[in-house]
Each structure stands twice: as structure tokens, then as C-alpha cells.
Design a protein around this motif. Structure first.
Motif, PDB file in Angstrom:
ATOM      1  N   PRO A 118     -10.961  14.839  41.702  1.00  0.00           N
ATOM      2  CA  PRO A 118     -11.067  16.253  42.123  1.00  0.00           C
ATOM      3  C   PRO A 118     -11.630  17.135  41.012  1.00  0.00           C
ATOM      4  N   TRP A 119     -12.386  18.157  41.394  1.00  0.00           N
ATOM      5  CA  TRP A 119     -12.976  19.070  40.432  1.00  0.00           C
ATOM      6  C   TRP A 119     -13.106  20.441  41.089  1.00  0.00           C
ATOM      7  N   ASP A 120     -13.376  21.459  40.297  1.00  0.00           N
ATOM      8  CA  ASP A 120     -13.625  22.805  40.815  1.00  0.00           C
ATOM      9  C   ASP A 120     -14.639  23.495  39.912  1.00  0.00           C
ATOM     10  N   PHE A 121     -15.131  24.621  40.372  1.00  0.00           N
ATOM     11  CA  PHE A 121     -16.192  25.332  39.654  1.00  0.00           C
ATOM     12  C   PHE A 121     -15.701  25.989  38.364  1.00  0.00           C
ATOM     13  N   ASN A 122     -14.399  26.054  38.185  1.00  0.00           N
ATOM     14  CA  ASN A 122     -13.877  26.654  36.962  1.00  0.00           C
ATOM     15  C   ASN A 122     -13.907  25.686  35.785  1.00  0.00           C
ATOM     16  N   MET A 123     -14.175  24.418  36.047  1.00  0.00           N
ATOM     17  CA  MET A 123     -14.204  23.428  34.981  1.00  0.00           C
ATOM     18  C   MET A 123     -15.543  23.476  34.248  1.00  0.00           C
ATOM     19  N   THR A 124     -15.470  23.334  32.950  1.00  0.00           N
ATOM     20  CA  THR A 124     -16.710  23.256  32.181  1.00  0.00           C
ATOM     21  C   THR A 124     -17.303  21.861  32.318  1.00  0.00           C
ATOM     22  N   ALA A 125     -18.574  21.720  31.928  1.00  0.00           N
ATOM     23  CA  ALA A 125     -19.227  20.415  32.014  1.00  0.00           C
ATOM     24  C   ALA A 125     -18.524  19.401  31.125  1.00  0.00           C
TER      25      ALA A 125
END
Length: 560
Positions: A118-125
Motif C-alpha cells: 500500500p502507498w499514498d501520495f503523501n509518501m516521498t519517493a
């Protein structure tokens, strides 16, 4: 004043060893240099992995060409020694019934493929990369602790390649899974079907490719088995070598099958039509596919050069698709993801659908390094994913015959030769004599016999080059010259049913064969072979009976 130490000559052998050491250092996938306890442990970890198709480092400022190199576990020296000893043992031919395989035997339910965490747009690359790295390490560790680990075969160990699959699965509206019909059951991972159909609620189309290499009844048998076992799965047929793209007679004077592709070829309209029909059934009226249908009709009789390459605006390399949220039929465009193991013919299929060469094709596994987006029409785009070897218990000898592993980099080819020779009568097909005038054959005997016939000799001692002969035989099997195909469960019992079923006419139509009893249709004996470039084998005269071929694009126009 002391003089500097004189340079010592650096031999070619030492240079080769140095390069091999560098390659091994780059194949280390799971080790963490900061936590390496000793040199011995570090070397053991390095020797556990091997990179396939490793390329020399590119010039400064360019991307690393080895970022997507295939990675597999390396066989131990003890395993190699044991297999080489087995090569001298006699063959044990198997019955046709034993050539039936059940895919569930090779894909246990508790073995799945790596799925994106799972991931979201708040995570940095950087955070996303670290999370995926950690997940993949834990995934591999879980497999190593499973009871299936000792029976598992080659599978992809490069996280970068799995990331390409994740991007394609996120982008696509329909997943096109391509398999080689000769080994269909061993190339269809049920975990991928469960993920796409049940978890992602997307549609999957299974393409049985290379149907020109097997009997039509076997193709029909595989479709019947797969559609019955996996509800909602659509199965279509395809071949990039329909009858009108072949030239010359169908067999030589020795009775061996011969397939020669024309220099100028035509779009594989029949196979493209079946894929179009499946897509139309899925999208209904939500996407306008009339341009695709028009394209097929317009290019039905247009010939193109086999080496023609379309460049420019047709191919787009997606450099960064880290953050992508799927939107069904975004902007009225249907996105079709193309996934499959190496050498199943994904690139050839895409070229055939396009009617011209837009994707580079190679027989070497791992040739496609990153996924490519190709615009078929203004309303349809294709995403070609690199070939992926999914975790399974498929025997390594079959993986070699399927093309999942580069034949040129095999450390021991005789196990695959045994598997092939126990199911095909290789001495008769290759027309070779026993090197020791014996009646009992072993894998080494077959390789020696072929080396003797072809004149394969070692450079220094002029001995029979058995290894080169083994590679030659395996390449012939991969290309379909020596054609082995595996049957679905209970095929022997249902043979008559499949030979008379309605699907036969559709299979013949995709093959573009107008005569159902044509000579170049493979028989159910499982012993078809093409002429292996032997000077003693000549093709038939022009007066011999030729296969009647035609492009029947409109043949099914009135059928439902």
C-alpha cells in the motif's frame, strides 16, 4: 632513488575473472553491505545469485542497462555435478498420458507473486522505495521459509522488474496475459488471475499464442480446461505465423515439417480480430473501438517488411510512473496491459496487432527491459511489460524449453535434453546414429550424435562439442522445430470430443488455413519437427502439393 614496481602483464584469463567478479558483485540483491559479518558470508551471498543478460556499463550520464537484468538463484556445484552424472543414464520414454499436466500441481495456493504494498501520495519517493525494498526482502524470506522452497524453480529476483509489472497492472483496464500454448498450464499463474479478477475487479484475456505449432484439438482442450476452471476468463487464439505469412512447401523429402516466413508479411488479422471481439465484449459501448476495427480491415492485405521499425511518436518510454491512480477508460482510451513470461511472443503479438514492427523482438529472455506504451489507435493503447518468471514449482528443465532462461547461459543443459528426449523420438527425428553403435540412448549420446552429424568439434582437441550440440537441440525446441507440447488433464480421454468440437473451425481460421486436413497442421503424435538447416535435407519441388492458404478476414462475419 627507489624505482616504482614494474607493471606485471595482465592475462586475458585474469581479465575475464575480474569481469566475472564485478558481475557477481552487481547481482547481489538481498544483502546489505553495512551488515555483512564476514568475507565468507558475503561471498556465499554473492554466489547465490546470478544475473542474466548482463550488459557492460554504459557511458557516464546514461541509465544503467542492468537495472532490469533478470536475476535467478545460482545452482550449487554439487547440483551441477549430480546432473552431469545423470546425463549418462539411459532414457525412460514416457507415455502420452503422462504428458498431461495439471497447472494446480505447479502453482500451490500459498505461493503468490509479489504485489505492490500500500502507498499514498503523501509518501516521498525515498520512503516508497524503502517500503518496497523492505516488502520484497520479506517476501523472499517468506518463500525461503515455506515448505515449497526446495522444489521451487527459477523466478524473477529483480525488484525493478516486478515494479514494471506493478505499473502495468495499475494502468491497464484489461490485462492481456500471453502464454505459449505448448506449455499453457505452466505459464498461467492462478495468483495473477485472482489478483486481477477478484481483487482489482478488472478483466483478463488469456491469449493462447503460437497455435500454429500444436494440433487444433490440443488448443481446444486447453481453452475448455481453463475457461471451466477460471470463471470469467476469456480465452482467444493467436499466431504471428498465419498461413499467408509462410512460404514454400509444408514438408521436406524426409517428411519433416518446414515453416519458412516470408520477407514481406501481412497483419495477422484473424488473431487481432479475436482480441478485438473480446475487448468489445468487455467495454460494451463505453469506449469507441471502431478505429481499431477499421485499422484491421484496412491493413488486412497490406504487406510490410519484417525488418521495418516504426520510431518517433509510436513508442514512449515511461520514465516515472511511481504515483499513478487508475481511472477506468480515462479520457475515453482503453488501456491494455500485455504480460507474460519471456519468449511467449508478447512483442511479436504487439507487432502483429499493429501491422508493423513497433517493438524490438529477440529470442533472448529479458530482451524487453522496461514497459513501453504504444498507441494502437486514438482510443486504444498497449502497455508491454518485460517478461516475468513467476514463482512456481515448474521443473527447471521445462522452464528451459519454455525459454524462461537463456540457453546460451546454461551451466548444465542435459536435464532439459532428457525431458525432451523422453517425450520425442529425437534419434529418429534428427536422423542421427548412436556414437557407440549401441541400442540404448542417454542425453549425452543424443548430443554426441548430433554433434557428429553437424560437425561440432572443440577448438583445441577436436573432440565432439557436446555442449554446443545440446544448445543447438534446445534452440530447435524453443523455436518449434522440435515441437513438444503438453496436454491438459484428461485430454487422452476427451480427444475425440476436441477433434470434433465447434472450436476447431475458429482455430483453423486464426491459423489462416482453408483446408482442415492440410499437411502442415501438426499431428497428435507429438513428434513434429522442422528441418534443422541440414545440408542433406532438401525441400520439396514446386510440383509437390502446397498448402492452400488464404486470409479469410470476412469468414466469420456472419457468425455470432
Amino acid at each position: 632513488m627507489p624505482q616504482a614496481r614494474r607493471k606485471v602483464p595482465f592475462s586475458g584469463k585474469a581479465k575475464k575473472q575480474q569481469l566475472q567478479a564485478k558481475k557477481q558483485n552487481k547481482t547481489l540483491l538481498l544483502s546489505n553491505p553495512s551488515s555483512v559479518p564476514s568475507n565468507d558470508t558475503y561471498n556465499d551471498q554473492i554466489n547465490a545469485y546470478m544475473a542474466v543478460n548482463y550488459q557492460p556499463t554504459k557511458s557516464r550520464g546514461r541509465s544503467d542497462g542492468n537495472r532490469y537484468a533478470l536475476k535467478f538463484y545460482r545452482e550449487s556445484n554439487e547440483e551441477l555435478k549430480m546432473k552431469k552424472e545423470e546425463a549418462f543414464k539411459s532414457l525412460n520414454p514416457v507415455s502420452e498420458k503422462e504428458m498431461e499436466i495439471d497447472p494446480t500441481d505447479y502453482f500451490p495456493k500459498d505461493i503468490s507473486f509479489p504485489q505492490r504494498p500500500p502507498w499514498d501520495f503523501n509518501m516521498t519517493a525515498a520512503a516508497l522505495d524503502a517500503q518496497e525494498q523492505k516488502y520484497f526482502r520479506e517476501y523472499i524470506q517468506t518463500l525461503q521459509n515455506s515448505p515449497h522452497w526446495k522444489d521451487m524453480s527459477y523466478f524473477e529476483l529483480n525488484l525493478e522488474t516486478w515494479r514494471q509489472l506493478w505499473r502495468v497492472l495499475e494502468m491497464c483496464d484489461i490485462l492481456l496475459l500471453i502464454v505459449d500454448v505448448r506449455y499453457a498450464g505452466m505459464m498461467f499463474p492462478p495468483s495473477l488471475y485472482e489478483y486481477i479478477v477478484n481483487d482489482q475487479k478488472k478483466n483478463m484475456i488469456l491469449v493462447l499464442n503460437k497455435i500454429d505449432l500444436v494440433p487444433a484439438s490440443v488448443v481446444a482442450g486447453w481453452k475448455d480446461f481453463l475457461t471451466d476452471k477460471y470463471p470469467g476468463l476469456r480465452v482467444v487464439y493467436f499466431t504471428s505465423c498465419p498461413g499467408y505469412n509462410l512460404a514454400g512447401g509444408s514438408s521436406d523429402k524426409g517428411g519433416l515439417q518446414v515453416r519458412r516466413r516470408k520477407g514481406r508479411q501481412r497483419m495477422c488479422a484473424e488473431g487481432a480480430t479475436k482480441i478485438l471481439e473480446a475487448c468489445k465484449d468487455i467495454v460494451r459501448n463505453e469506449v469507441d473501438l471502431s478505429a481499431w476495427e477499421k485499422k484491421i480491415k484496412e491493413e488486412t492485405n497490406v504487406e510490410f517488411e519484417d525488418d521495418e521499425t516504426e520510431v518517433g511518436e509510436t513508442i514512449y518510454e515511461k520514465v516515472d510512473t511511481t504515483y499513478y491512480t487508475h481511472e477506468k477508460y480515462k479520457n475515453g482510451v482503453l488501456t491494455i496491459g500485455c504480460v507474460g513470461q519471456p519468449n511467449v511472443g508478447k512483442s511479436s503479438l504487439m507487432n502483429a496487432i499493429m501491422g508493423k514492427k513497433v517493438v524490438s523482438v529477440s529470442r533472448t529472455p529479458g530482451h524487453t527491459k522496461h514497459f513501453q506504451t504504444i498507441c494502437l489507435t486514438t482510443g486504444v493503447r498497449l502497455c508491454d511489460c518485460p517478461g516475468l518468471v513467476f514463482p512456481s514449482k515448474v521443473p527447471r528443465s521445462i522452464q528451459i524449453l519454455m525459454g524462461s532462461y537463456p540457453i546460451a547461459q546454461l551451466r548444465e543443459p542435459y536435464t532439459a535434453i532428457r525431458y525432451l528426449a523422453e517425450r520425442l523420438d529425437l534419434p529418429r527425428l534428427l536422423r542421427i546414429e548412436h556414437p557407440e553403435n549401441d541400442d540404448t540412448w542417454s542425453p549425452r549420446d543424443i548430443c554426441d550424435g548430433w554433434a557428429k552429424k553437424r560437425g561440432y568439434l572443440t577448438a583445441k582437441a577436436a573432440r565432439l562439442d557436446t555442449y554446443r550440440a545440446a544448445n543447438s537441440i534446445l534452440r530447435m525446441a524453443l523455436d518449434g522445430s522440435l515441437c513438444l507440447w503438453l496436454r491438459p488433464p484428461k485430454f487422452t480421454e476427451k480427444r475425440e470430443k476436441y477433434e470434433e468440437c465447434q472450436e476447431i473451425k475458429y482455430i483453423k481460421w486464426v491459423q489462416a488455413l482453408t483446408n482442415e486436413n492440410v499437411a502442415d497442421t501438426p499431428s497428435d503424435s507429438g513428434t513434429e519437427v522442422s528441418s534443422p538447416n541440414d545440408d542433406s535435407q532438401e525441400s520439396d519441388d514446386d510440383s509437390d502439393e502446397q498448402t492452400e492458404i488464404a486470409n479469410k478476414f470476412a469468414a466469420l462475419a456472419g457468425d455470432d
